[in-house]
Design a protein around this motif. Structure first.
Motif, PDB file in Angstrom:
ATOM      1  N   SER A  11      -4.252   5.873  -4.143  1.00  0.00           N
ATOM      2  CA  SER A  11      -4.302   6.877  -3.084  1.00  0.00           C
ATOM      3  C   SER A  11      -5.187   6.340  -1.965  1.00  0.00           C
ATOM      4  O   SER A  11      -5.776   5.252  -2.080  1.00  0.00           O
ATOM      5  CB  SER A  11      -4.854   8.194  -3.606  1.00  0.00           C
ATOM      6  OG  SER A  11      -6.225   8.038  -3.950  1.00  0.00           O
ATOM      7  N   ALA A  12      -5.283   7.108  -0.901  1.00  0.00           N
ATOM      8  CA  ALA A  12      -6.137   6.675   0.214  1.00  0.00           C
ATOM      9  C   ALA A  12      -7.577   6.482  -0.227  1.00  0.00           C
ATOM     10  O   ALA A  12      -8.310   5.666   0.340  1.00  0.00           O
ATOM     11  CB  ALA A  12      -6.055   7.696   1.353  1.00  0.00           C
ATOM     12  N   GLY A  13      -7.983   7.211  -1.256  1.00  0.00           N
ATOM     13  CA  GLY A  13      -9.371   7.130  -1.718  1.00  0.00           C
ATOM     14  C   GLY A  13      -9.605   6.130  -2.834  1.00  0.00           C
ATOM     15  O   GLY A  13     -10.732   5.994  -3.318  1.00  0.00           O
ATOM     16  N   THR A  14      -8.566   5.464  -3.286  1.00  0.00           N
ATOM     17  CA  THR A  14      -8.727   4.488  -4.376  1.00  0.00           C
ATOM     18  C   THR A  14      -9.607   3.326  -3.916  1.00  0.00           C
ATOM     19  O   THR A  14      -9.380   2.746  -2.851  1.00  0.00           O
ATOM     20  CB  THR A  14      -7.362   3.945  -4.829  1.00  0.00           C
ATOM     21  OG1 THR A  14      -6.572   5.030  -5.338  1.00  0.00           O
ATOM     22  CG2 THR A  14      -7.537   2.893  -5.928  1.00  0.00           C
ATOM     23  N   LYS A  63       6.535   6.513  10.648  1.00  0.00           N
ATOM     24  CA  LYS A  63       6.007   7.167   9.450  1.00  0.00           C
ATOM     25  C   LYS A  63       7.090   7.473   8.423  1.00  0.00           C
ATOM     26  O   LYS A  63       7.192   8.586   7.906  1.00  0.00           O
ATOM     27  CB  LYS A  63       5.252   8.450   9.822  1.00  0.00           C
ATOM     28  CG  LYS A  63       4.066   8.192  10.749  1.00  0.00           C
ATOM     29  CD  LYS A  63       3.391   9.478  11.170  1.00  0.00           C
ATOM     30  CE  LYS A  63       2.256   9.188  12.158  1.00  0.00           C
ATOM     31  NZ  LYS A  63       1.640  10.425  12.679  1.00  0.00           N
ATOM     32  N   GLY A  64       7.937   6.469   8.178  1.00  0.00           N
ATOM     33  CA  GLY A  64       8.821   6.617   7.030  1.00  0.00           C
ATOM     34  C   GLY A  64      10.304   6.374   7.234  1.00  0.00           C
ATOM     35  O   GLY A  64      11.061   6.489   6.274  1.00  0.00           O
ATOM     36  N   ALA A 112       0.827  -1.215   0.000  1.00  0.00           N
ATOM     37  CA  ALA A 112       0.000   0.000   0.000  1.00  0.00           C
ATOM     38  C   ALA A 112       0.857   1.259   0.000  1.00  0.00           C
ATOM     39  O   ALA A 112       0.552   2.234  -0.686  1.00  0.00           O
ATOM     40  CB  ALA A 112      -0.923  -0.014   1.217  1.00  0.00           C
ATOM     41  N   LEU A 113       1.929   1.237   0.771  1.00  0.00           N
ATOM     42  CA  LEU A 113       2.794   2.418   0.878  1.00  0.00           C
ATOM     43  C   LEU A 113       3.574   2.659  -0.405  1.00  0.00           C
ATOM     44  O   LEU A 113       3.645   3.797  -0.904  1.00  0.00           O
ATOM     45  CB  LEU A 113       3.746   2.249   2.062  1.00  0.00           C
ATOM     46  CG  LEU A 113       3.084   2.296   3.441  1.00  0.00           C
ATOM     47  CD1 LEU A 113       4.033   1.809   4.518  1.00  0.00           C
ATOM     48  CD2 LEU A 113       2.615   3.717   3.752  1.00  0.00           C
ATOM     49  N   THR A 114       4.193   1.616  -0.971  1.00  0.00           N
ATOM     50  CA  THR A 114       4.998   1.805  -2.176  1.00  0.00           C
ATOM     51  C   THR A 114       4.129   2.177  -3.381  1.00  0.00           C
ATOM     52  O   THR A 114       4.562   2.959  -4.239  1.00  0.00           O
ATOM     53  CB  THR A 114       5.803   0.531  -2.484  1.00  0.00           C
ATOM     54  OG1 THR A 114       4.930  -0.607  -2.527  1.00  0.00           O
ATOM     55  CG2 THR A 114       6.867   0.281  -1.419  1.00  0.00           C
ATOM     56  N   ALA A 115       2.903   1.654  -3.439  1.00  0.00           N
ATOM     57  CA  ALA A 115       2.008   2.006  -4.552  1.00  0.00           C
ATOM     58  C   ALA A 115       1.560   3.457  -4.455  1.00  0.00           C
ATOM     59  O   ALA A 115       1.414   4.143  -5.477  1.00  0.00           O
ATOM     60  CB  ALA A 115       0.800   1.076  -4.565  1.00  0.00           C
ATOM     61  N   GLN A 116       1.334   3.953  -3.240  1.00  0.00           N
ATOM     62  CA  GLN A 116       0.997   5.373  -3.081  1.00  0.00           C
ATOM     63  C   GLN A 116       2.172   6.255  -3.489  1.00  0.00           C
ATOM     64  O   GLN A 116       1.994   7.272  -4.171  1.00  0.00           O
ATOM     65  CB  GLN A 116       0.623   5.663  -1.617  1.00  0.00           C
ATOM     66  CG  GLN A 116      -0.731   5.136  -1.187  1.00  0.00           C
ATOM     67  CD  GLN A 116      -1.044   5.538   0.242  1.00  0.00           C
ATOM     68  OE1 GLN A 116      -1.655   6.572   0.495  1.00  0.00           O
ATOM     69  NE2 GLN A 116      -0.603   4.707   1.179  1.00  0.00           N
ATOM     70  N   TYR A 132       1.763   9.497   3.248  1.00  0.00           N
ATOM     71  CA  TYR A 132       1.120   8.277   2.769  1.00  0.00           C
ATOM     72  C   TYR A 132       0.876   7.247   3.873  1.00  0.00           C
ATOM     73  O   TYR A 132       0.234   6.214   3.624  1.00  0.00           O
ATOM     74  CB  TYR A 132       1.950   7.646   1.657  1.00  0.00           C
ATOM     75  CG  TYR A 132       2.057   8.518   0.420  1.00  0.00           C
ATOM     76  CD1 TYR A 132       0.912   8.979  -0.222  1.00  0.00           C
ATOM     77  CD2 TYR A 132       3.296   8.880  -0.097  1.00  0.00           C
ATOM     78  CE1 TYR A 132       0.999   9.778  -1.359  1.00  0.00           C
ATOM     79  CE2 TYR A 132       3.397   9.679  -1.232  1.00  0.00           C
ATOM     80  CZ  TYR A 132       2.246  10.128  -1.851  1.00  0.00           C
ATOM     81  OH  TYR A 132       2.328  10.937  -2.964  1.00  0.00           O
ATOM     82  N   TYR A 133       1.363   7.508   5.051  1.00  0.00           N
ATOM     83  CA  TYR A 133       1.229   6.526   6.133  1.00  0.00           C
ATOM     84  C   TYR A 133      -0.112   6.634   6.861  1.00  0.00           C
ATOM     85  O   TYR A 133      -0.535   5.690   7.524  1.00  0.00           O
ATOM     86  CB  TYR A 133       2.379   6.675   7.140  1.00  0.00           C
ATOM     87  CG  TYR A 133       3.685   6.122   6.622  1.00  0.00           C
ATOM     88  CD1 TYR A 133       4.091   4.835   6.932  1.00  0.00           C
ATOM     89  CD2 TYR A 133       4.504   6.885   5.798  1.00  0.00           C
ATOM     90  CE1 TYR A 133       5.276   4.315   6.447  1.00  0.00           C
ATOM     91  CE2 TYR A 133       5.691   6.379   5.301  1.00  0.00           C
ATOM     92  CZ  TYR A 133       6.081   5.093   5.621  1.00  0.00           C
ATOM     93  OH  TYR A 133       7.249   4.592   5.138  1.00  0.00           O
ATOM     94  N   ALA A 134      -0.774   7.769   6.769  1.00  0.00           N
ATOM     95  CA  ALA A 134      -1.984   7.999   7.561  1.00  0.00           C
ATOM     96  C   ALA A 134      -3.056   6.946   7.303  1.00  0.00           C
ATOM     97  O   ALA A 134      -3.629   6.367   8.240  1.00  0.00           O
ATOM     98  CB  ALA A 134      -2.536   9.400   7.272  1.00  0.00           C
TER      99      ALA A 134
END
Length: 654
Positions: A329-332, A466-467, A319-323, A500-502
């Motif tokens: 995105s969070a809304g996808t 967070k990163g 999820a993180l690398t794709a964002q 992107y971590y949220a």
């Protein structure tokens, strides 16, 4: 007359030749050959090596994990060992006559003139009996040593043990070590050997013809003092380690807990374990072979050497690398009808449930396989480049999370895990025209991926921070100044922006704290723990139970990975273990119901020695449609992997 002078010169020549031979012989004896000097010195002086105490190892709160206790080595100089009452000596040190001969031959082979170890690590009681009659055994004397002692009998795989040096150790040390010396053999004993060992001293002692001490030579003017080794402050929390080992009793697997803000390892459990005191004393060799031949491999350091398919924890990384790549995105939202179809719709990767329209946070909460099938397809198929090139970009993102490479923990023997290169698949399929459907199982952390429990815990530390992460380590302070190595203070980026971590953290929080979450049964009422369950399928037996988490959500203090082999569901077995450890560390309490605690404490998943593990045949319709079926022929050509690396199918149960 001439004959007289001739005889005169001959006689003079003989005398000169004899004198020359004598001079040469004296020169050889006094200057070149040291045997007579050694023998003379041994009759007057004995150079006793004073071995320093190795550095003590403490836990993070100052409690002793490793300390020293005295033992005594019986030394012998073979040339001086004459008229020995063999039977009496054998009785005093509890060996037989054949053993005496073997030991003496070995000492003589080492050197007739130099002292070497005859019998090592005599106990204080044995030494007390021997000391009273030692004067009867000319050529023998006792040398004081210290060996390691483990008060709590915990953490043998990380603390390690000491062992007698071998020829390679002596060669590598460039003469520092000599036969009979001890060196760190594993764990931090090995990693920090140069600091723990200290500096040897020399004591010159005068002895008489009967080998009895007669005082210190020249009032100790030529003696040198031994310098004790540096102490180490471990990152381990002793109380947490004790609890974790108790919870993992009767189980095979690992527990690794990390403090995210520092990279300090709080708990490091490899199960099954063993009592580190077994590696000390005269029975060490027998105990070592017993452990080495144990089918459960207690000396195998699972947190850094076992490599498993990561399963559901991989969805967090995906999820993180794709964002970061801008592909979701969070809304996808992807629709989950109960599985992900690929290969023109001819094959299906089953999901845990029918999730319907699912966004990123809920895909983490419900562990939706379908969501990550679509995500992987975008990463490989929708970037305007060939499959191998897109895959290489995807793989590069994984490497930044510390996968497929050693993290650099301060222990020997760490393994890197496995993230196959694109060349691996190109060679497998005989073409570079492959796309996401050819290795779709990677999308949910299955297939050829291999990850160590340490890397699992480090992923949780990255998400908690967070990163970024600090290199996981087991020593936080060296010596009185509590020095820390520079490599453990380096802040390492995982390559994904903080923003992107949220949504990922929200999904992990929902998985634990909201009804319907895969880990709802292991929530902690007073702590917002963010976690992810996993049940990695194992073709060689029962499934593996997995749980990953960090807590609390704000200002995290602990990141943890629990892996229990052959246990079944992650939420049923690995989750409660993490629950108790997290709550104990943060609140110093355990609120999990007693019946659940008892179930964990009493569970035993270690296979019986007499039974042979067989590959289970599964004829269910679900497994027939699982990821492995369409790839079966290709997977059959995959290289053979380590015993503890299991090619698993799809995570259907959490």
């Amino acid at each position: 007359m001439n004959s007289f002078f001739a005889r005169k010169f001959v006689i003079q020549g003989i005398f000169i030749a004899v004198a020359f031979v004598i001079v040469i012989r004296l020169f050889y004896i006094q200057i070149i050959d040291e045997s007579y000097l050694l023998s003379a010195n041994n009759n007057v002086l004995r150079k006793i090596v004073v071995y320093p105490a190795r550095g003590v190892v403490f836990d993070r709160n100052g409690k002793v994990l490793v300390q020293n206790e005295p033992v005594y080595d019986l030394m012998v100089t073979p040339r001086e060992a004459k008229e020995i009452d063999t039977a009496l000596l054998c009785q005093l040190i509890d060996i037989d006559v054949a053993g005496y001969k073997t030991r003496m031959d070995k000492a003589r082979d080492h050197s007739p003139y130099r002292a070497s170890i005859f019998e090592k690590q005599l106990s204080a009681a044995t030494y007390a009996q021997l000391q009273e009659q030692l004067y009867k055994f000319r050529g023998f004397y006792v040398q004081n040593r210290t060996v390691r002692s483990y008060p709590d009998s915990i953490a043998p795989q990380l603390l390690g043990y000491i062992q007698e040096v071998n020829e390679k150790d002596i060669e590598r040390s460039k003469g520092f070590y000599k036969s009979g010396d001890y060196i760190g053999g594993s764990g931090i004993e090995r990693s920090y050997e140069d600091l723990l060992r200290g500096q040897r001293g020399i004591k010159n002692q005068m002895v008489d013809a009967l080998n009895r001490p007669k005082g210190i030579f020249m009032e100790g003017r030529y003696d040198t003092l031994a310098v004790s080794g540096e102490g180490l402050i471990s990152t381990i929390d002793r109380d947490l380690q004790l609890l974790a080992e108790k919870l993992m009793k009767g189980k095979m697997g690992s527990v690794v807990a990390i403090e995210p803000a520092t990279g300090e390892i709080l708990t490091f459990v490899s199960a099954p374990s063993y009592d580190p005191n077994m590696m000390v004393g005269r029975q060490r060799g027998n105990n070592y072979m017993k452990l080495l031949n144990d089918e459960t491999k207690p000396m195998f350091i699972r947190p850094i050497q076992a490599q498993y398919p990561p399963g559901s924890v991989f969805k967090v990384v995906a999820a993180l690398t794709a964002q970061q790549a801008g592909l979701i995105s969070a809304g996808t939202i992807f629709n989950c009808p109960g599985g992900y179809r690929y290969g023109g719709g001819r094959a299906i990767m089953r999901c845990t449930h029918v999730h319907g329209a699912t966004d990123l946070a809920n895909s983490i909460k419900g562990s939706c396989n379908t969501y990550y099938g679509y995500t992987f397809a975008r990463m490989i198929d929708s970037r305007g480049m060939s499959g191998p090139k897109a895959y290489d970009l995807w793989r590069e993102g994984l490497l930044k999370f510390g996968l497929g490479q050693k993290l650099g923990i301060d222990l020997p023997g760490e393994r890197p895990g496995l993230v196959p290169t694109s060349d691996f698949y190109t060679k497998r399929y005989g073409s570079d025209k492959w796309r996401s459907g050819f290795n779709i199982s990677l999308s949910i952390g299955q297939g050829e991926l291999g990850i160590t429990p340490l890397q699992m815990a480090n992923i949780m530390a990255i998400v908690a921070n967070k990163g970024f992460y600090y290199r996981p380590h087991l020593v936080k302070g060296i010596g009185e100044k509590k020095i820390i190595k520079d490599e453990f203070t380096e802040k390492i980026s995982a390559g994904v922006d903080e923003k992107y971590y949220a949504s990922v953290i929200e999904g992990m929080s929902r998985a634990v704290n909201q009804p319907g979450g895969t880990a709802y049964g292991v929530r902690i009422p007073t702590i917002e723990m963010c976690g992810k369950t996993g049940t990695a399928q194992n073709p060689h037996g029962e499934n593996h139970a997995v749980f990953f988490a960090f807590a609390p959500r704000e200002n995290p203090k602990i990141a943890i990975a629990v892996f229990v082999e052959n246990a079944g569901y992650g939420g049923t077995w690995a989750g409660p273990i993490a629950n108790m450890l997290v709550e104990k560390y943060i609140n110093d309490t355990i609120s999990l119901p007693k019946y659940v605690q008892d179930r964990i404490y009493n569970a035993n998943f270690i296979p019986k020695a007499e039974s042979k593990t067989e590959v289970k045949k599964d004829t269910s319709s679900t497994k027939k449609d699982a990821t492995k079926r369409p790839l079966q022929g290709a997977q059959a050509t995959a290289p053979k992997r380590e015993y503890f690396v299991h090619h698993s199918q799809v995570n259907r149960h959490e």
